[in-house]
Design a protein around this motif. Structure first.
Motif, PDB file in Angstrom:
ATOM      1  N   UNK A  75      -3.752  19.268 -32.778  1.00 52.20           N
ATOM      2  CA  UNK A  75      -3.349  20.605 -32.626  1.00 52.20           C
ATOM      3  C   UNK A  75      -3.983  21.263 -31.354  1.00 52.20           C
ATOM      4  N   UNK A  76      -4.850  20.711 -31.156  1.00 53.50           N
ATOM      5  CA  UNK A  76      -5.729  21.138 -29.737  1.00 53.50           C
ATOM      6  C   UNK A  76      -6.429  19.811 -29.099  1.00 53.50           C
ATOM      7  N   UNK A  77      -6.159  20.078 -27.808  1.00 56.53           N
ATOM      8  CA  UNK A  77      -6.555  18.946 -26.935  1.00 56.53           C
ATOM      9  C   UNK A  77      -7.524  19.256 -25.832  1.00 56.53           C
ATOM     10  N   UNK A  78      -8.716  18.905 -25.694  1.00 54.77           N
ATOM     11  CA  UNK A  78      -9.552  19.344 -24.517  1.00 54.77           C
ATOM     12  C   UNK A  78      -9.629  18.566 -23.341  1.00 54.77           C
ATOM     13  N   UNK A  79     -10.664  18.632 -22.652  1.00 55.54           N
ATOM     14  CA  UNK A  79     -10.779  17.857 -21.409  1.00 55.54           C
ATOM     15  C   UNK A  79     -10.879  16.512 -21.750  1.00 55.54           C
ATOM     16  N   UNK A  80      -9.894  15.821 -22.154  1.00 57.16           N
ATOM     17  CA  UNK A  80     -10.115  14.558 -22.510  1.00 57.16           C
ATOM     18  C   UNK A  80     -10.191  13.468 -21.323  1.00 57.16           C
ATOM     19  N   UNK A  81     -11.383  12.743 -21.252  1.00 58.91           N
ATOM     20  CA  UNK A  81     -11.399  11.770 -20.267  1.00 58.91           C
ATOM     21  C   UNK A  81     -11.851  10.254 -20.974  1.00 58.91           C
ATOM     22  N   UNK A  82     -12.135   9.510 -20.181  1.00 58.52           N
ATOM     23  CA  UNK A  82     -12.571   8.276 -20.535  1.00 58.52           C
ATOM     24  C   UNK A  82     -13.934   7.926 -21.458  1.00 58.52           C
ATOM     25  N   UNK A  83     -14.838   9.005 -21.126  1.00 55.34           N
ATOM     26  CA  UNK A  83     -16.071   8.876 -21.596  1.00 55.34           C
ATOM     27  C   UNK A  83     -16.192   9.387 -23.023  1.00 55.34           C
ATOM     28  N   UNK A 142      -5.910   9.071 -17.710  1.00 51.89           N
ATOM     29  CA  UNK A 142      -5.947   8.611 -19.151  1.00 51.89           C
ATOM     30  C   UNK A 142      -5.390   9.404 -20.160  1.00 51.89           C
ATOM     31  N   UNK A 143      -5.438  10.594 -20.040  1.00 49.60           N
ATOM     32  CA  UNK A 143      -4.661  11.688 -20.967  1.00 49.60           C
ATOM     33  C   UNK A 143      -3.162  11.523 -20.731  1.00 49.60           C
ATOM     34  N   UNK A 144      -2.823  11.556 -19.649  1.00 43.80           N
ATOM     35  CA  UNK A 144      -1.313  11.287 -19.202  1.00 43.80           C
ATOM     36  C   UNK A 144      -0.750  10.076 -19.806  1.00 43.80           C
ATOM     37  N   UNK A 145      -1.696   8.998 -19.749  1.00 44.21           N
ATOM     38  CA  UNK A 145      -1.317   7.617 -20.210  1.00 44.21           C
ATOM     39  C   UNK A 145      -1.095   7.524 -21.817  1.00 44.21           C
ATOM     40  N   UNK A 146      -1.986   8.381 -22.464  1.00 43.42           N
ATOM     41  CA  UNK A 146      -1.995   7.985 -24.011  1.00 43.42           C
ATOM     42  C   UNK A 146      -1.133   9.182 -24.758  1.00 43.42           C
ATOM     43  N   UNK A 147      -1.036  10.170 -24.119  1.00 40.18           N
ATOM     44  CA  UNK A 147      -0.214  11.305 -24.908  1.00 40.18           C
ATOM     45  C   UNK A 147       1.386  10.769 -25.225  1.00 40.18           C
TER      46      UNK A 147
END
Length: 593
Positions: free
Chosen positions: A375-383, A466-471
Motif C-alpha cells: 500500500x506504500x512504495x518507496x524509492x524502489x531500485x535494483x539494489x 525497474x519499478x516501471x517494469x515490475x509494477x
C-alpha cells in the motif's frame, strides 16, 4: 528530516501520508497521524459513548473539545458517570494458580499487569505441550490462520473476519495493541472497558507528545500506553500487532490493518489481511523455559522487549504453549541502528527475514517468483529489490552487502558481475509489485477520497526503470475495494522447487506491516568507525512467515507452482486479480498529487 537519504523515500512518504490523513481523511481516520506510549487503566464504561455502527462525519469537523488523541472527553466522562450510577464495576477475571506459587494478593497483582494472572513454574517444552494438548480442541485458531478483513456490502465467507470476531470481547482480559493509525473512541466501543485492560503501543516522537497523551488518558484506570523509541533516524512506529489474553489462551494477531474503522471494512471501501493463532494457556502455573521457546516465540519476546513493554507483561508470554508456532516465524523491523559484537542486525529488518527463511528450511539458491502487494512504495531500485530477493532466498544480507562495499579488482568484479547480472534478470522476470493505478482508485467504491493511505510519489516512479517494469495494477477480487495489504508471496520458479527426497515444493507468504520500501526493511551499511556491518532501520514493523509445502502433483503435466498462485489456495487468501495488468500508459496512483 534527520537521517533521510536521497535514495530513500520512506520518511517523506510517511510525512506526506500523515498530512493527507489529517486533512480530507480526517472523517474516516480521525487519528490518522497519531503516535503512541506506556500503560494507563481504563475506568469502566466508554462503550455508551462510542457508536459501534458505521457513521458518516463531514471532513475536518472534529469537535474542538477533543484532545490530541481525538477523544471527546466530555462525552466519555458523561457516559462513564451514567453507567457508574447503573451498576458497580465487575471484578476482573482471575486465573486460579496453585496456592504454593504465590499469595492471593500477589496473584491479583500479577493478573493486573500480565497476560496470565499468577506466578509460574518452569517446565520443559515437551512437558508443556503434553499438558496443554487437551485444551487445543477449544481453540478457534489452533493452527496458523490467515483471513481477509470483512467488508461492508459484500457477502460473508469463510475467508473473512471482523474485528469483533478477532477480539472476542466477552472474556478478553488484557489486550496489547500496536498500530500506526488510531480511532480510539471507535476502538473502545469494541471492548468491555470495565473488565478488559488495554496496552496501546503508539508512536510519539517527542516528550511533549508523550506527556500530552499521558494527560489525556490519566483517568482511564484500565489503559496503559507504551512508546517505542523514536530516537535518531526513526520516524515511524508502523507495526501492527495484537496480543489478546483470554482465560484459556493467548491469541496472537498480526494484521495489515490499522485500528481505524475503514481498515476493518466498516465503510466498505478498503480491505486488509489478518494472521491469527491461538496458544493455549499452560496449566498449573507452568511456563516455558526461555531456551525451549520456539523461534517464533523468541523473536516475539525480543520485539516486545525492544518496544518497551513492561517486564511483567513480557514475562507472562512464557505462560502459553508455543508448540503451534514451530512451523511459522515472527519477523520484525526494530527502529534504530543495529551493530555490535553480537551482530543484532542479523535478527531484524530484511536481514532477519533471510534468517527466518533459513530457520524454516526454506532457504534456496534456486530462482524464485515473488508477488508483493504493497500500500506504500518507496524509492524502489535494483539494489533494494536485490536485498529483498536475496532475503527471500534465505540470505542474511551479507551477499549483497559484500558485493556493494568490497573494492574488487577488475577481474574479480567482472566475475562477480555474472552473478549480479543473473540476479537482476531473475528480478526483472519474476518479481511483481502490485499497486493501484489512478484509474483503479477513481473507480473504487470510495473514490479518490479514500486513496490517502495508498502512497507513491511520481518522482520515484518516473526515475526507476525497474519499478516501471515490475509494477502491476492492483485490483481486488472484491470489485471496487482498495487494498491496504502488505503481502509477499514467494515460491520457486517452475521445475526448480521440488525437493527430490520429499516431493514437495516449498512456498511461503509474508503477512505484516512492512511495505515495499527501504524504511520498512532497513539497509545494511558499513560502520565508518568499526568497518563492521550496521543495519539502519527508520520504521518499526512486524509480520509473520507462513510456509506452504505443497505435494508434487501434476497440473497440466507440470508442478503446481505453474498455476500462478494456486499453491497458496485454501491457506493464504489471494485478494488481487492475478497476474495483474502492466501499467504501460496508465498512471499509478499518486496520493499527494
Amino acid at each position: 528530516m534527520e537521517g533521510v537519504s536521497d535514495t530513500d523515500s520512506g520518511d517523506e512518504e510517511l510525512r506526506l501520508a500523515i498530512a493527507l490523513s489529517a486533512q480530507s481523511q480526517s472523517a474516516i481516520f480521525p487519528l490518522a497521524s497519531r503516535n503512541f506510549v506506556d500503560i494507563v487503566d481504563l475506568t469502566t464504561d466508554l462503550a455508551d459513548a462510542v457508536e459501534q455502527n458505521r457513521t458518516t462525519i463531514a471532513p475536518n469537523t472534529v469537535p474542538t473539545s477533543r484532545g490530541i488523541l481525538g477523544l471527546d472527553r466530555k462525552a466519555m466522562e458523561e457516559a462513564r458517570l451514567a453507567r457508574k450510577r447503573k451498576a458497580s464495576i465487575s471484578p476482573p477475571i482471575r486465573v486460579q494458580v496453585p496456592k504454593t506459587t504465590a499469595s492471593s494478593a500477589q496473584q491479583t497483582h500479577d493478573h493486573q499487569s500480565s497476560l496470565t494472572g499468577g506466578a509460574s513454574t518452569a517446565s520443559s517444552d515437551a512437558q508443556l505441550h503434553e499438558m496443554s494438548a487437551s485444551r487445543k480442541t477449544t481453540l478457534r485458531f489452533p493452527t496458523a490462520t490467515v483471513k481477509k478483513t470483512w467488508a461492508f456490502g459484500f457477502p460473508r465467507s469463510d475467508e473473512d473476519i471482523k474485528l469483533e470476531e478477532v477480539l472476542e470481547r466477552k472474556d478478553l482480559t488484557l489486550a496489547v495493541l500496536s498500530s500506526f493509525q488510531w480511532d480510539v473512541e471507535w476502538l473502545l466501543g469494541k471492548v468491555d472497558t470495565a473488565n478488559t485492560k488495554l496496552i496501546m503501543v503508539m508512536q510519539a516522537k517527542d516528550e511533549s507528545t508523550k506527556q500530552q497523551y499521558a494527560r489525556e488518558t490519566a483517568d482511564m484506570s484500565n489503559l496503559r500506553l507504551c512508546f517505542p523509541s523514536m530516537e535518531g533516524q526513526v520516524n515511524c512506529m508502523h507495526s501492527k500487532l495484537m496480543l489478546l489474553a483470554h482465560p484459556g489462551y493467548l491469541r496472537i494477531v498480526v494484521p495489515t490493518a490499522n485500528l481505524v474503522p475503514y481498515d476493518w471494512g466498516e465503510s466498505g471501501v478498503m480491505e486488509n489481511t489478518v494472521f491469527l493463532l491461538d496458544l493455549p494457556r499452560l496449566p498449573n502455573g507452568c511456563s516455558t523455559l526461555p531456551d525451549d521457546l520456539t523461534f517464533f516465540g523468541k523473536e516475539l519476546i525480543y520485539f516486545c522487549q525492544a518496544m518497551g513493554l513492561q517486564t511483567d507483561v513480557v514475562n507472562s508470554i512464557y505462560d502459553f504453549d508455543f508448540s503451534a508456532t514451530r512451523d511459522v516465524a515472527f519477523v520484525h523491523t526494530i527502529g534504530g541502528t543495529h551493530t555490535g559484537v553480537t551482530e543484532p542486525w542479523r535478527r531484524t529488518g530484511y536481514c532477519g527475514l533471510g534468517r527466518a527463511v533459513q530457520h524454516l528450511g526454506l532457504g534456496t539458491a534456486q530462482p524464485l517468483r515473488l508477488d508483493f502487494i504493497a500500500s506504500s512504495v518507496g524509492a524502489v531500485n535494483i539494489d533494494f529489490l536485490s536485498m529483498l530477493y536475496l532475503a527471500a532466498q534465505g540470505n542474511d544480507g551479507l551477499r549483497e552487502y559484500n558485493w556493494r562495499i568490497t573494492a574488487f579488482t577488475i577481474a574479480a568484479r567482472k566475475r562477480d558481475h555474472s552473478w549480479r547480472d543473473e540476479l537482476i534478470e531473475n528480478i526483472e522476470n519474476s518479481f511483481r509489485l502490485y499497486f493501484p493505478s489512478r484509474d483503479t482508485v477513481v473507480r473504487s467504491r470510495g473514490g479518490v477520497g479514500c486513496g490517502g493511505p495508498i502512497c507513491l510519489q511520481s518522482k520515484w516512479y518516473d526515475s526507476s526503470t525497474i519499478l516501471q517494469h515490475i509494477l502491476r495494477d492492483c485490483k481486488s477480487t472484491r470489485k471496487g475495494l482498495l487494498m491496504h495489504n502488505k503481502l509477499l508471496y514467494v515460491r520457486p520458479q517452475p521445475h526448480r522447487g521440488l525437493e527430490a527426497s520429499s516431493g514437495e515444493c516449498s512456498a511461503w507468504a509474508y503477512i505484516g506491516s512492512a511495505n515495499c520500501s527501504e524504511s520498512a526493511w532497513g539497509k545494511l551499511v558499513q560502520d565508518k568507525g568499526t568497518k563492521a556491518p550496521k543495519l539502519n532501520c527508520r520504521n518499526w514493523e512486524c509480520g509473520v512467515i507462513v510456509p506452504v509445502r505443497a505435494p508434487q502433483q501434476a497440473v497440466n503435466g507440470d508442478s503446481p507452482i505453474e498455476s500462478g498462485l494456486g499453491v497458496f489456495k485454501g491457506i493464504i487468501p489471494i485478494p488481487m486479480t492475478y497476474p495483474g495488468e502492466v501499467m504501460k500508459d496508465r498512471q499509478p496512483w499518486y496520493y499527494a498529487e
